[in-house]
Design a protein around this motif. Structure first.
Motif, PDB file in Angstrom:
ATOM      1  N   SER A 154      -2.367 -42.516   7.041  1.00 10.33           N
ATOM      2  CA  SER A 154      -1.967 -42.753   8.416  1.00 10.33           C
ATOM      3  C   SER A 154      -2.562 -41.656   9.277  1.00 10.33           C
ATOM      4  CB  SER A 154      -0.449 -42.740   8.551  1.00 10.33           C
ATOM      5  OG  SER A 154      -0.112 -42.771   9.928  1.00 10.33           O
TER       6      SER A 154
ATOM      7  N   GLU B  12       6.730 -46.358  13.049  1.00  5.76           N
ATOM      8  CA  GLU B  12       6.092 -46.711  11.773  1.00  5.76           C
ATOM      9  C   GLU B  12       6.189 -45.534  10.795  1.00  5.76           C
ATOM     10  OE1 GLU B  12       3.226 -46.644   8.837  1.00  5.76           O
ATOM     11  OE2 GLU B  12       2.724 -45.552  10.668  1.00  5.76           O
ATOM     12  N   ARG B  13       5.950 -44.312  11.288  1.00  4.53           N
ATOM     13  CA  ARG B  13       6.026 -43.107  10.442  1.00  4.53           C
ATOM     14  C   ARG B  13       7.458 -42.879   9.960  1.00  4.53           C
ATOM     15  NH1 ARG B  13       2.892 -41.310   7.371  1.00  4.53           N
ATOM     16  NH2 ARG B  13       2.581 -43.518   7.325  1.00  4.53           N
TER      17      ARG B  13
ATOM     18  N   TYR C  41      -1.463 -40.856  12.081  1.00  8.46           N
ATOM     19  CA  TYR C  41      -0.412 -40.261  12.903  1.00  8.46           C
ATOM     20  C   TYR C  41       0.469 -39.348  12.062  1.00  8.46           C
ATOM     21  CZ  TYR C  41      -1.726 -44.075  15.990  1.00  8.46           C
ATOM     22  OH  TYR C  41      -2.421 -44.940  16.784  1.00  8.46           O
ATOM     23  N   SER C  42       0.988 -38.323  12.680  1.00 10.22           N
ATOM     24  CA  SER C  42       1.964 -37.483  11.985  1.00 10.22           C
ATOM     25  C   SER C  42       3.011 -37.024  12.991  1.00 10.22           C
ATOM     26  CB  SER C  42       1.267 -36.280  11.349  1.00 10.22           C
ATOM     27  OG  SER C  42       0.645 -35.516  12.348  1.00 10.22           O
ATOM     28  N   LEU C  43       4.207 -36.712  12.480  1.00  6.72           N
ATOM     29  CA  LEU C  43       5.312 -36.313  13.352  1.00  6.72           C
ATOM     30  C   LEU C  43       5.679 -34.868  13.070  1.00  6.72           C
ATOM     31  CD1 LEU C  43       7.763 -39.323  12.834  1.00  6.72           C
ATOM     32  CD2 LEU C  43       5.870 -39.141  14.429  1.00  6.72           C
ATOM     33  N   THR C  44       5.968 -34.130  14.125  1.00  2.98           N
ATOM     34  CA  THR C  44       6.536 -32.795  13.921  1.00  2.98           C
ATOM     35  C   THR C  44       7.650 -32.590  14.931  1.00  2.98           C
ATOM     36  OG1 THR C  44       4.705 -31.984  15.264  1.00  2.98           O
ATOM     37  CG2 THR C  44       4.617 -31.486  12.921  1.00  2.98           C
TER      38      THR C  44
ATOM     39  N   VAL D 146       4.265 -36.577  18.352  1.00  5.24           N
ATOM     40  CA  VAL D 146       3.459 -37.471  17.522  1.00  5.24           C
ATOM     41  C   VAL D 146       2.011 -37.065  17.725  1.00  5.24           C
ATOM     42  CG1 VAL D 146       2.857 -39.856  17.023  1.00  5.24           C
ATOM     43  CG2 VAL D 146       5.094 -39.318  17.964  1.00  5.24           C
TER      44      VAL D 146
ATOM     45  N   ALA E 168       3.648 -45.822  16.599  1.00  4.67           N
ATOM     46  CA  ALA E 168       3.274 -44.978  15.461  1.00  4.67           C
ATOM     47  C   ALA E 168       4.477 -44.173  14.999  1.00  4.67           C
ATOM     48  CB  ALA E 168       2.139 -44.043  15.851  1.00  4.67           C
ATOM     49  N   LEU E 169       5.263 -43.692  15.969  1.00  5.07           N
ATOM     50  CA  LEU E 169       6.455 -42.909  15.631  1.00  5.07           C
ATOM     51  C   LEU E 169       7.413 -43.739  14.777  1.00  5.07           C
ATOM     52  CD1 LEU E 169       8.405 -40.726  18.153  1.00  5.07           C
ATOM     53  CD2 LEU E 169       9.570 -41.954  16.399  1.00  5.07           C
TER      54      LEU E 169
END
Lengths: 266, 304
Positions: free
Chosen positions: B297, A164-165, B299-302, A89, A161-162
């Protein structure tokens, strides 16, 4: 506080004794309820026209008390949990006026998807403490930080946040009323598979509640696979990257050349 | 109509992708560029992961450049010798670019770097071209003859050693700037998923003073191979070429390109350059907007 406890205890004991007496009187060998689920298929294939799908899971209650069932006081929550993978994240902050990834936290066992179907709104089934204990629901699912000794506030922020994403991308979802009782002890759960559902082994879990108390859980496995062509393309890209690249370039040459012949306008 | 992309692992609307390819193909045919600088940002706006957008964009550029170069082959407006020297530089730059790409991806700054390079390059190139073409348009209105190539007038580039004769382009220049331009463009191409036509064309015209009529054909010729090489490198190192996505873009692209080339013939050179400049600037502004405005947002996910 102490006083309340003191008065409550004898009362509770009294109730418990009463229940025990009653149970013994009614049925000497009472069997507790249990829950079964069955998938119509143990594998879902993703074909080229896949754009999300609904997955139906049937299930039944064993030894259901007809009285409780009639009053609608049995509740079922069905969860389809995707394979767990590590996830990073990242957080953007403003640096020189630009939004740049500056902080990151790694989590090791994040379910790639998590979709929930319930008989009623979640808060009407049982209380938050129970959900937390069962690690049930998108906000309670266990995700372990890679750095266990990190700042708990930061970890909390990033794990929220994880979730929520994941919700925003449709991979964590919840469908109230997604579980319906077809008869007193037969139910059907409809879960949504997002268009970007991860491939791999998914686990369907069903939780049974009676009057807000957790009774029993059962689970079944489901494999989500790419269909023949998609799987072959993926395999080729992973295992034979160089040849795959050459094939992609050849395809481009042929398409470019054919396009010139077919659509020629000069 | 949904179609599942096996590498991007997501379902997209096939009609949208075909239309995207056709629109970019039309513009690329009109301006004689590969269109990679439009395709890659468009794919990213459409939620395709940037790493896949870049590699797949390069693959699509191969098809549109082949299609475009065939037109120039027939007209005889390709300088093969110049193209080959540019290509040698391009391969070196592209190799370095793919390595930097993998490095940036692992530290999570790929998106930022790609955006920054896009904004800086598109902004500069678009701005310069706009100024130049507006001047040319003004000159044309006042009746003066446009003089891009002034014989006898040499800049510092023409004083470098290792000179080579390029007959088709009527040039006698050092190979150093030619290799250099090739390398820089190859590097950018593999990071941005573009062929680099929008940098190559102005560089050849303004720096090397290559005659305008051979610039587009030569640029397309060398882009075919730089983009092909980039595709293979990305496919080998990062496994990020989505062949299904690329094919849809190609089909839309080559169809659009032929119509675009015809539309382009109806416009004058300066007008074309001014329009291309505006287009390039628009993409730069759009990307700058994302960079400087608070994202939806933070935040970002990878995956790892």
């Amino acid at each position: 506080m102490r006083q309340i406890k003191a008065c409550k205890l004898p009362f509770l004991l009294f109730i418990l004794t009463l229940c025990a007496v009653e149970a013994r009187a009614q049925a000497p060998e009472i069997v507790p309820e249990s829950i079964q689920i069955g998938l119509s298929t143990d594998r879902v294939t993703i074909t080229s026209d896949f754009s999300g799908a609904d997955l139906t899971i049937f299930g039944a209650l064993d030894n259901a008390d007809p009285m409780v069932a009639r009053q609608g006081r049995y509740d079922v929550i069905v969860v389809l949990e995707g394979p767990a993978r590590p996830v990073v994240v990242r957080k953007k902050t403003r640096v020189l006026g630009m939004w740049i990834n500056t902080q990151s936290e790694t989590f090791v066992n994040v379910p790639m998807s998590y979709s929930v179907a319930t008989t009623r709104a979640r808060q009407d089934i049982t209380n938050t403490a129970n959900y937390k204990q069962l690690a049930l629901g998108a906000e309670n699912v266990n995700i372990t930080p890679y750095d266990r000794n990190g700042d708990p506030v930061t970890l909390e922020e990033f794990s929220n946040a994880l979730r929520e994403r994941k919700k925003a991308s449709g991979l964590f979802s919840e469908r109230i009323g997604g579980v319906q009782f077809l008869s007193q002890n037969l139910f059907r759960a409809t879960l949504h598979l997002a268009p970007n559902v991860p491939v791999g082994t998914h686990r369907a879990r069903a939780f049974l509640f009676k009057n807000g108390v957790f009774i029993k859980e059962n689970s079944a496995q489901l494999a989500i696979l790419k269909a023949g062509f998609e799987q072959r393309v993926y395999r080729a890209a992973q295992n034979h990257g160089f040849l795959y690249g050459i094939a992609a370039v050849l395809l481009a040459f042929v398409t470019g050349w054919l396009g010139r012949i077919i659509f020629r306008r000069d | 109509m949904g179609i599942y992309l096996p590498i991007a692992e997501m379902s997209v609307n096939m009609v949208v992708i075909l239309a995207m390819g056709a629109a970019v193909g039309f513009l690329s045919g009109m301006f004689g560029v590969g269109g990679g600088f439009l395709i890659t940002p468009l794919l990213i706006f459409y939620n395709i992961p940037p790493a896949i957008a870049v590699a797949t964009g390069a693959n699509q550029v191969v098809a549109s450049s082949v299609s475009g170069a065939l037109v120039h082959l027939k007209k005889g407006t390709i300088d093969f010798k110049l193209g080959t020297v540019l290509l040698v530089g391009g391969i070196a730059g592209s190799t370095l670019g793919a390595w930097v790409f993998a490095l940036l991806r692992s530290v999570g700054q790929l998106d930022l770097f790609v955006s920054l390079v896009y904004v800086a390059l598109l902004g500069t190139v678009g701005g310069l071209m706009l100024v130049e073409s507006v001047r040319a348009l003004q000159r044309a209105r006042t009746g003066a003859t446009p003089a891009l190539r002034q014989p006898g007038q040499h800049n510092w580039i023409h004083r470098l050693p290792f000179k080579m004769r390029f007959r088709q382009s009527k040039m006698f220049v050092s190979v150093i700037p030619v290799l250099g331009i090739g390398a820089v463009i190859g590097f950018l191409a593999s990071i941005m998923g573009v062929g680099g036509g929008f940098i190559m064309i102005p560089a050849l015209i303004y720096l090397l003073k290559v005659p305008t009529n051979v610039v587009v054909g030569t640029s397309l010729f060398q882009i075919i191979f730089t983009a092909a090489y980039t595709t293979i490198v990305h496919s080998t190192a990062n496994q990020t070429v989505d062949i299904v996505l690329a094919f849809l873009l190609m089909v839309g692209g080559v169809a659009g390109a032929q119509y675009g080339a015809r539309a382009g013939q109806k416009l004058r050179g300066e007008q074309l350059r001014a329009l291309l400049a505006l287009l390039v600037l628009a993409v730069a502004l759009r990307l700058a907007f994302d960079l400087f405005v608070r994202p939806a947002s933070v935040y970002s996910l990878t995956g790892l």
